[in-house]
Motif scaffolding. Sequence first.
Motif, PDB file in Angstrom:
ATOM      1  N   SER A  52      92.083 -24.964 103.909  1.00  0.00           N
ATOM      2  CA  SER A  52      92.787 -26.211 103.621  1.00  0.00           C
ATOM      3  C   SER A  52      91.761 -27.339 103.542  1.00  0.00           C
ATOM      4  N   ARG A  53      92.153 -28.432 102.927  1.00  0.00           N
ATOM      5  CA  ARG A  53      91.248 -29.574 102.827  1.00  0.00           C
ATOM      6  C   ARG A  53      92.027 -30.859 102.980  1.00  0.00           C
ATOM      7  N   ASP A  54      91.329 -31.882 103.446  1.00  0.00           N
ATOM      8  CA  ASP A  54      91.912 -33.221 103.571  1.00  0.00           C
ATOM      9  C   ASP A  54      91.048 -34.138 102.718  1.00  0.00           C
ATOM     10  N   ASN A  55      91.567 -34.513 101.575  1.00  0.00           N
ATOM     11  CA  ASN A  55      90.785 -35.321 100.644  1.00  0.00           C
ATOM     12  C   ASN A  55      90.578 -36.751 101.142  1.00  0.00           C
ATOM     13  N   THR A  56      91.373 -37.180 102.086  1.00  0.00           N
ATOM     14  CA  THR A  56      91.189 -38.537 102.628  1.00  0.00           C
ATOM     15  C   THR A  56      90.053 -38.570 103.645  1.00  0.00           C
ATOM     16  N   LYS A  57      89.784 -37.423 104.253  1.00  0.00           N
ATOM     17  CA  LYS A  57      88.735 -37.345 105.268  1.00  0.00           C
ATOM     18  C   LYS A  57      87.503 -36.577 104.794  1.00  0.00           C
ATOM     19  N   ASN A  58      87.579 -36.013 103.583  1.00  0.00           N
ATOM     20  CA  ASN A  58      86.479 -35.209 103.038  1.00  0.00           C
ATOM     21  C   ASN A  58      86.135 -34.046 103.959  1.00  0.00           C
ATOM     22  N   THR A  59      87.172 -33.335 104.363  1.00  0.00           N
ATOM     23  CA  THR A  59      86.970 -32.180 105.237  1.00  0.00           C
ATOM     24  C   THR A  59      87.613 -30.936 104.636  1.00  0.00           C
ATOM     25  N   VAL A  60      87.071 -29.798 105.017  1.00  0.00           N
ATOM     26  CA  VAL A  60      87.654 -28.515 104.646  1.00  0.00           C
ATOM     27  C   VAL A  60      87.665 -27.638 105.889  1.00  0.00           C
ATOM     28  N   ASP A  61      88.795 -26.992 106.139  1.00  0.00           N
ATOM     29  CA  ASP A  61      88.965 -26.149 107.304  1.00  0.00           C
ATOM     30  C   ASP A  61      89.220 -24.701 106.889  1.00  0.00           C
ATOM     31  N   LEU A  62      88.898 -23.801 107.787  1.00  0.00           N
ATOM     32  CA  LEU A  62      89.192 -22.382 107.582  1.00  0.00           C
ATOM     33  C   LEU A  62      89.852 -21.858 108.855  1.00  0.00           C
ATOM     34  N   GLN A  63      91.137 -21.588 108.763  1.00  0.00           N
ATOM     35  CA  GLN A  63      91.871 -20.984 109.878  1.00  0.00           C
ATOM     36  C   GLN A  63      91.741 -19.476 109.765  1.00  0.00           C
ATOM     37  N   MET A  64      91.197 -18.868 110.801  1.00  0.00           N
ATOM     38  CA  MET A  64      90.948 -17.432 110.784  1.00  0.00           C
ATOM     39  C   MET A  64      91.784 -16.763 111.868  1.00  0.00           C
ATOM     40  N   ASP A  65      92.701 -15.936 111.462  1.00  0.00           N
ATOM     41  CA  ASP A  65      93.578 -15.210 112.385  1.00  0.00           C
ATOM     42  C   ASP A  65      93.330 -13.710 112.277  1.00  0.00           C
ATOM     43  N   SER A  66      93.811 -12.993 113.278  1.00  0.00           N
ATOM     44  CA  SER A  66      93.657 -11.532 113.297  1.00  0.00           C
ATOM     45  C   SER A  66      92.218 -11.120 113.012  1.00  0.00           C
ATOM     46  N   LEU A  67      91.308 -11.754 113.703  1.00  0.00           N
ATOM     47  CA  LEU A  67      89.884 -11.516 113.455  1.00  0.00           C
ATOM     48  C   LEU A  67      89.491 -10.085 113.795  1.00  0.00           C
ATOM     49  N   LYS A  68      88.551  -9.578 113.010  1.00  0.00           N
ATOM     50  CA  LYS A  68      88.042  -8.218 113.168  1.00  0.00           C
ATOM     51  C   LYS A  68      86.538  -8.277 113.428  1.00  0.00           C
ATOM     52  N   PRO A  69      85.979  -7.251 114.052  1.00  0.00           N
ATOM     53  CA  PRO A  69      84.522  -7.236 114.272  1.00  0.00           C
ATOM     54  C   PRO A  69      83.737  -7.407 112.971  1.00  0.00           C
ATOM     55  N   GLU A  70      84.264  -6.896 111.880  1.00  0.00           N
ATOM     56  CA  GLU A  70      83.558  -7.021 110.599  1.00  0.00           C
ATOM     57  C   GLU A  70      83.570  -8.439 110.039  1.00  0.00           C
ATOM     58  N   ASP A  71      84.290  -9.348 110.684  1.00  0.00           N
ATOM     59  CA  ASP A  71      84.243 -10.762 110.302  1.00  0.00           C
ATOM     60  C   ASP A  71      83.046 -11.473 110.918  1.00  0.00           C
ATOM     61  N   THR A  72      82.331 -10.780 111.793  1.00  0.00           N
ATOM     62  CA  THR A  72      81.158 -11.375 112.428  1.00  0.00           C
ATOM     63  C   THR A  72      80.116 -11.742 111.380  1.00  0.00           C
ATOM     64  N   GLY A 126      76.289 -26.521 104.175  1.00  0.00           N
ATOM     65  CA  GLY A 126      76.114 -26.831 105.581  1.00  0.00           C
ATOM     66  C   GLY A 126      75.062 -25.934 106.190  1.00  0.00           C
ATOM     67  N   GLN A 127      74.804 -26.155 107.475  1.00  0.00           N
ATOM     68  CA  GLN A 127      73.738 -25.428 108.156  1.00  0.00           C
ATOM     69  C   GLN A 127      74.196 -24.068 108.668  1.00  0.00           C
ATOM     70  N   GLY A 128      75.497 -23.837 108.680  1.00  0.00           N
ATOM     71  CA  GLY A 128      76.027 -22.555 109.135  1.00  0.00           C
ATOM     72  C   GLY A 128      76.514 -22.612 110.568  1.00  0.00           C
ATOM     73  N   THR A 129      77.543 -21.836 110.850  1.00  0.00           N
ATOM     74  CA  THR A 129      78.081 -21.730 112.201  1.00  0.00           C
ATOM     75  C   THR A 129      78.376 -20.257 112.488  1.00  0.00           C
ATOM     76  N   GLN A 130      77.981 -19.801 113.656  1.00  0.00           N
ATOM     77  CA  GLN A 130      78.082 -18.381 113.999  1.00  0.00           C
ATOM     78  C   GLN A 130      79.483 -18.031 114.485  1.00  0.00           C
ATOM     79  N   VAL A 131      80.027 -16.998 113.891  1.00  0.00           N
ATOM     80  CA  VAL A 131      81.290 -16.414 114.350  1.00  0.00           C
ATOM     81  C   VAL A 131      81.012 -14.984 114.781  1.00  0.00           C
ATOM     82  N   THR A 132      81.335 -14.672 116.023  1.00  0.00           N
ATOM     83  CA  THR A 132      81.124 -13.327 116.540  1.00  0.00           C
ATOM     84  C   THR A 132      82.450 -12.799 117.066  1.00  0.00           C
ATOM     85  N   VAL A 133      82.853 -11.645 116.557  1.00  0.00           N
ATOM     86  CA  VAL A 133      84.110 -11.022 116.966  1.00  0.00           C
ATOM     87  C   VAL A 133      83.781  -9.734 117.700  1.00  0.00           C
TER      88      VAL A 133
END
Length: 119
Positions: A70-90, A110-117
């Motif tokens: 999703s994105r908010d054009n008034t705030k210049n942001t983009v979000d990613l909601q991640m549900d039912s995460l799996k180890p392969e999403d790491t 961006g610089q990247g953010t680590q997701v570990t499942v």
Amino acid sequence: QVQLVESGGDLVQAGGSLRLSCAVSGSMLRINAMGWFRQAPGKQRDLVAVITSGGSTNYADSVKGRFTISRDNTKNTVDLQMDSLKPEDTAVYYCYANLLTGATPETYWGQGTQVTVSS
């Protein structure tokens, strides 16, 4: 100067949820598409999800039905909601935005953010 700053990466158990956020700042005329890529160790960077300025979305097959962009054009942001995460999403998740700052659009990262499942 344009900057993309991500947040929200963390360690989570399989089946859990995380929400990544990315804020775009700086001088720009327009933000076109925004989205997320990810890169696991030893693998190439792959598209996860993209959203256009009009709100159209596209997802990698591996995350369809589990992730929502999703994105908010008034705030210049983009979000990613991640549900039912799996180890392969790491992976390291990278936000990107295709921006118009001058005559032609350019893509910024961006610089990247680590997701570990964990299993």
